[in-house]
Structure formats: C-alpha cells, structure tokens
Design an enzyme around this catalytic site. Structure first.
Site, PDB file in Angstrom:
ATOM      1  CG  HIS A   1      -8.458 -10.718 -14.555  1.00  0.00           C
ATOM      2  ND1 HIS A   1      -9.435 -11.546 -14.060  1.00  0.00           N
ATOM      3  CD2 HIS A   1      -7.271 -11.338 -14.288  1.00  0.00           C
ATOM      4  CE1 HIS A   1      -8.884 -12.600 -13.478  1.00  0.00           C
ATOM      5  NE2 HIS A   1      -7.550 -12.493 -13.619  1.00  0.00           N
TER       6      HIS A   1
ATOM      7  CG  ASP B   1     -12.916 -11.509 -14.202  1.00  0.00           C
ATOM      8  OD1 ASP B   1     -12.348 -10.965 -15.172  1.00  0.00           O
ATOM      9  OD2 ASP B   1     -12.290 -12.067 -13.264  1.00  0.00           O
TER      10      ASP B   1
ATOM     11  CB  SER C   1      -6.745 -15.619 -13.735  1.00  0.00           C
ATOM     12  OG  SER C   1      -6.491 -15.119 -12.432  1.00  0.00           O
TER      13      SER C   1
END
Length: 580
Positions: free
Chosen positions: A307, A340, A423
């Site tokens: 993402h 992911d 992230s």
C-alpha cells in the site's frame, strides 16, 4: 554748738499733692486726656524715685533751714529702692536751719533687694548755718525692704533757707476706673498689684495614646522598610535576570563520553539499523504518500508494503531517501496485495548495508522490539516496545470493494508506537535482526487500516512476520509475483457461527470445492464447518485464510471439521495459486 531756734515758731509746711507736669488738656487729647480708641496712652514716669510695685512712698518733713529762709543745700539724690519696697525720704541736715550753705548730698547707696532704706539724721553742723559737710552716701536697701523717712531737720524751724523739698510720694492707688476706652487715665496712679505667674503643672499624657502613637510609628517604619526592601529586591532581581547574575552562569554538566553503546541496547540497535532504513516518497495518478523500507541486499533491493507503492501505479515516481540524506529513484520489482508486500530497487547506489533477518517463529510474547520508520515524514524515528501477541489474524485494505486489495496477515502484535509513515519499516528484535514488517495499526475509531486512518498509534501495532515476508520477497525478486497456498474451496464469508463454513456454491459459478484440488482430495464437502487448523481453533473464514497463507505451497495441513453434527479430521497438501 547750740541749735538755732525756730523763727517765730512757724510750723513746717504741710506736704502737698504733687502737681502734674502738664496742665489738663481741655480737648482730652492722648496721652494726657482721654485715651483714644486705638491705643492706651503710654505711662508717664514719676520724677521721684520709683518704689517697689504697689508700695506707697512717704514724704519726708521739711528741713529746719527752710524756716529761717536760708539757702537750702542741694538734696541728696534719692536712692532707688528695690522692686516692691517703699521708699522713705531722709530728714534734712541740721545745717540747713542756720541758713548756711548746704553741703553736697552724698550719693545714695543702693540697698539690697527687698531691704528698706533708712534715711540718716541731719548733721548738727547744719543747725549753725555753717557749711554742711558732704552727706554720706545712703545705703541702698535690699530688694523688697521698705525705706523709712528721716525726721525733719531742726534748722527748718528757724526759717533758714530750706533745701528744696523732695517730691511727695505718689498718691495711693485708687479704685480701678471703669473698664472702657473712655476711662480716665491717671499717669501717676500706682499700678495695681499683679499676681506672680505660676507655672502650669505638666499634663500627663494618656498611656494608651502614647502606646498607639508608638505602635503606629513601628507599623509605619515596618511598612517603609518592607517597601524599600521590595523595591530594592526587585531591582536586584531584574539586574540578575538580565545580566545573568553577578558572574557568568555555568551549570554542572557531565563530561564528554564515548558514543559507543551496548549493541543490545535500543541505542546500539538503532545505530546499527538506521543506515539500512530508507524513506519512500511516492506519487502518481493524483495520489501521493510516504512510507518506509529497508535494504535487503547490496544490489539495491528494498522491501516495503504494497500500500506504500500503490499510488505510483505503473508510471508513477518513487524517490528513496537514505539515512545519509542521499536520494535515488526507485522502480517496482514486484508487489502482492494479498500479502501487502512489495519490492523496489534503486540503481547506481553503492555501499548499501542490508539489514540482517531474524526468525519470527522464535519470537515470544514479551520480547523487546524496536520499530524504525518515518511517521508523518519524520525520517529516522526510533520507538521501542514489546511483542504483545503472536499469530494475530488481521485483514487490511479493501478500499477497492472487490476484495482484490485485502491483505490477510497472521501478524505480530506490538505496543511499540507505529504511526502513518511507519508502514514498510522494520521491527527489530533485541539483537537488531528483522522479525517483522510494520504494516497496520488499530485506530481509535475501531478500524484496522494500514495507515490507521491518519489517527496515530494507540499502542496496537501489527507487523507481517519476517518468515512470510522473506518468502514473498524472494518470489517477487525472482518472478515479480508471489504464490499463495490454497485449499481449493470457496468459503461462506457471511457465516456468523464459530468456524469457517464451506459455501454452497462457488464465487464464479463453479463448484465451491475445486475439482481435483487439495480440498476435494481430502474429502471436504459444501456445508462443512472447519473448526481447527493443525490443532488451533479457527473462528471465521478470514482467520482460516490467514492461517493458510502463513504456510508455503506444498505444506501439509490437518483440518478439523464438522459435518451433520459429527467431527472429523482430514489431511491435505496445500496447492499454489498465482492469484488471490
């Protein structure tokens, strides 16, 4: 020498009231008439000796020489009595009776204050008319002593020249005239006796009043001292604050120490890992974002979250910033939304230091961990915490609505602060080895999102185990895509009971159990409810997917399922799929 006889036996003249020196003023003009309204007339001094205040003066008798018509000797000067002492006139000398020249009068002696003056009798020579010897000086009586008058010399009886008579005494004081500006003023009247002044007794001051004055004085003095002290202290304080005190301010401080830290400490781990952690700035398709990654090898491969690079798409821009501040452009090598995870590569960069990878299967709850990332684009941020839980099944994403962007992760839970921008960053164990890839946080609104809805950490962070990340990264670097282990069944995601139920029909219109797949070979049928995987409970369809993707294709699984109220166990070998 026989005393001369008094001529014709004529008696001495009687004493007369002295006449004023001036005739009465018919116009009553001051100071001799009526006193004016503006001021009283000044007193007129009597020509005779002034007796003491309030003492009457007696007139001496005429000398005998005055009877004989002889020349009278000059009268001795009158002595001035003391204040308040009556003054007596001395008698005439005997020589005046014979008419001879009178000797000069002796100067009068001044009596002591208060002592009466006595006049000596006339000398006998004055009766024969011979030259009279000079009279001895009269003694001055003491202050306050009355002077008695001497008797009249016999020469005055013979008609001889009598000496001039001394002025008679002042008339006795009369009753005080009526008060008023037009009262008759008598310049020769004896002044009324005045009572001596008396000193007033001191008035004792009230004790309470004196104490009150003393107390007020003390309070006033204290207030003045306090005011002066306060003003002075304020001035000194301002000067000390502005000028830094009397001298230069030097606070105690520790000396310079060696920068080296224990390799197992947070500082030591951060010092080793920071050069291998990068910040990614991604833009494209009208979107932009910031994330974190870390170096996998010296060829420039960097592992991050899918993402993070998703906004770049196929033609977007990815800029990698290293801890040294150097930047480089990166391209996407491969990405997988189901895990992911994504791998990008930078070219033309030398001296890269890859981070060592740990084993997530060795991690235990309570182990210390360190998270490094760029939360809110603050590069190189280091936080620390512990492993809060293992094998926490989470799903993230799903913004596309078709489930293609949903990731299923059997995650490590940590309380190390993780925020948007972290992230893709590494989660390190106590030896600085990567045990997880930070991916999602639980936000305060209860949602689970890779970026936490930009709400920040509440102590619930989740990381992809490095064992899974390592396998996926290797496949992405080698093939550009990752494989997923599959059972070959379609799950009923609407089932609300405990466990994962096999759907009655497939999602694409096909059978819910793939023909020839691992599930069909193990005897799984539509409607079966799977309750355990390798002896661990499964409570939902998402959890079954997570448990399955935690394995590699070809791994063997044992499933516990219920069918028509009966429980049974089946074994199968996981298949492989390039899709979801």
């Amino acid at each position: 020498m026989p005393a001369p006889a008094v001529a014709h036996g004529t008696p001495p003249p009687a004493a007369e009231q002295p006449k004023p020196l001036h005739d009465p003023d018919p116009y009553s003009t001051p100071p001799y008439g009526e006193p004016g309204p503006w001021a009283p007339a000044p007193p007129v001094q009597h020509p005779a000796a002034t007796p003491a205040h309030g003492v009457p003066m007696s007139t001496p008798p005429a000398a005998p020489e005055a009877v004989a018509g002889l020349g009278a000797p000059p009268a001795a000067p009158a002595a001035t009595p003391a204040h308040g002492v009556p003054m007596s006139t001395p008698p005439a000398a005997p020589e005046a009776v014979a008419g001879l020249g009178a000797p000069p009068a002796s100067p009068a002696a001044t009596p002591a204050h208060g002592v009466p003056i006595s006049t000596p009798p006339a000398a006998p020579e004055a009766v024969a008319g011979l030259g009279a010897p000079p009279a001895s000086p009269a003694a001055t009586p003491a202050h306050g002593v009355p002077m008695s008058a001497s008797p009249v010399a016999p020469e005055a009886v013979a008609g001889l020249g009598a000496p001039p008579a001394s002025p008679g005494p002042a008339p006795a004081p009369q009753d005080a005239p009526a008060a008023g500006p037009w009262a008759r003023y008598d310049p020769w009247a004896a002044p009324a006796a005045v009572a001596p002044l008396q000193q007033a007794d001191p008035v004792e001051e009230d004790l309470k009043r004196r104490r009150g004055r003393r107390r007020r004085a003390l309070v006033g003095g204290a207030l003045v001292i306090a005011l002066v002290s306060g003003v002075g202290g304020g001035v000194v304080g301002v000067q000390l604050e502005r000028n830094g005190g009397i001298g230069a301010v030097e606070l105690p401080q520790a000396g310079v120490e060696a920068p080296d830290r224990d390799p197992d400490s947070v500082a030591g781990i951060a010092a080793q890992a920071l050069p291998s952690v990068v910040t990614l700035h991604v833009s494209g398709g009208g979107k932009a974002g910031t994330g974190t990654g870390f170096v996998l090898d010296d060829r420039g491969h960097i592992l991050t979250n899918d993402h993070v690079v998703e906004p770049a798409g196929k033609n977007g821009d990815i800029t990698v910033t290293f801890h040294s501040g150097d930047t480089a452009e990166a391209t996407v090598v491969g990405r997988d939304s189901g895990y992911d995870l994504a791998v990008v590569r930078v070219k033309g960069v030398r001296g890269l230091t890859p981070l060592p990878l740990g084993n997530s299967d060795n991690v235990q709850v309570g182990d210390p961990v360190v998270a490094i990332g760029a939360p809110f684009d603050l590069a190189g941020t280091v936080t620390s915490g512990i492993i809060s839980a293992r094998e926490r099944p989470i799903t993230a994403g799903g913004e596309n609505g078709d489930g293609s962007d949903v990731s299923y992760v059997d995650a490590l839970q940590t309380d190390a602060p993780i925020n948007p921008g972290n992230s893709g960053g590494p989660l390190l164990d106590g030896k600085g080895r990567v045990v997880g890839i930070n991916s999602a946080i639980r936000s305060a609104d209860g949602g689970l999102d890779p970026e936490g809805g930009q709400s920040g950490s509440i102590g619930l962070g989740f990381a992809i185990p490095i064992n899974q990340g390592k396998r996926v990264a290797e496949e992405l670097i080698e093939h550009g895509k990752a494989t997923h282990p599959v059972i070959g069944i379609t799950l009923d995601m609407e089932y609300g009971g405990d466990g994962a139920r096999v759907a009655a029909e497939g999602s694409d219109g096909g059978p819910p159990v793939s023909t020839g797949g691992p599930g069909a070979k193990a005897g799984i049928r539509p409607g079966d409810v799977i309750t355990e995987v390798d002896g661990r409970p499964v409570h939902s369809g998402e959890e079954l997917i997570v448990k399955t993707r935690a394995h590699r294709p070809g791994d063997r699984l044992e499933l516990t399922l219920e069918r028509n109220g009966e429980e049974r166990t089946v074994s199968l070998v996981l298949g492989s799929s390039d899709g979801d």
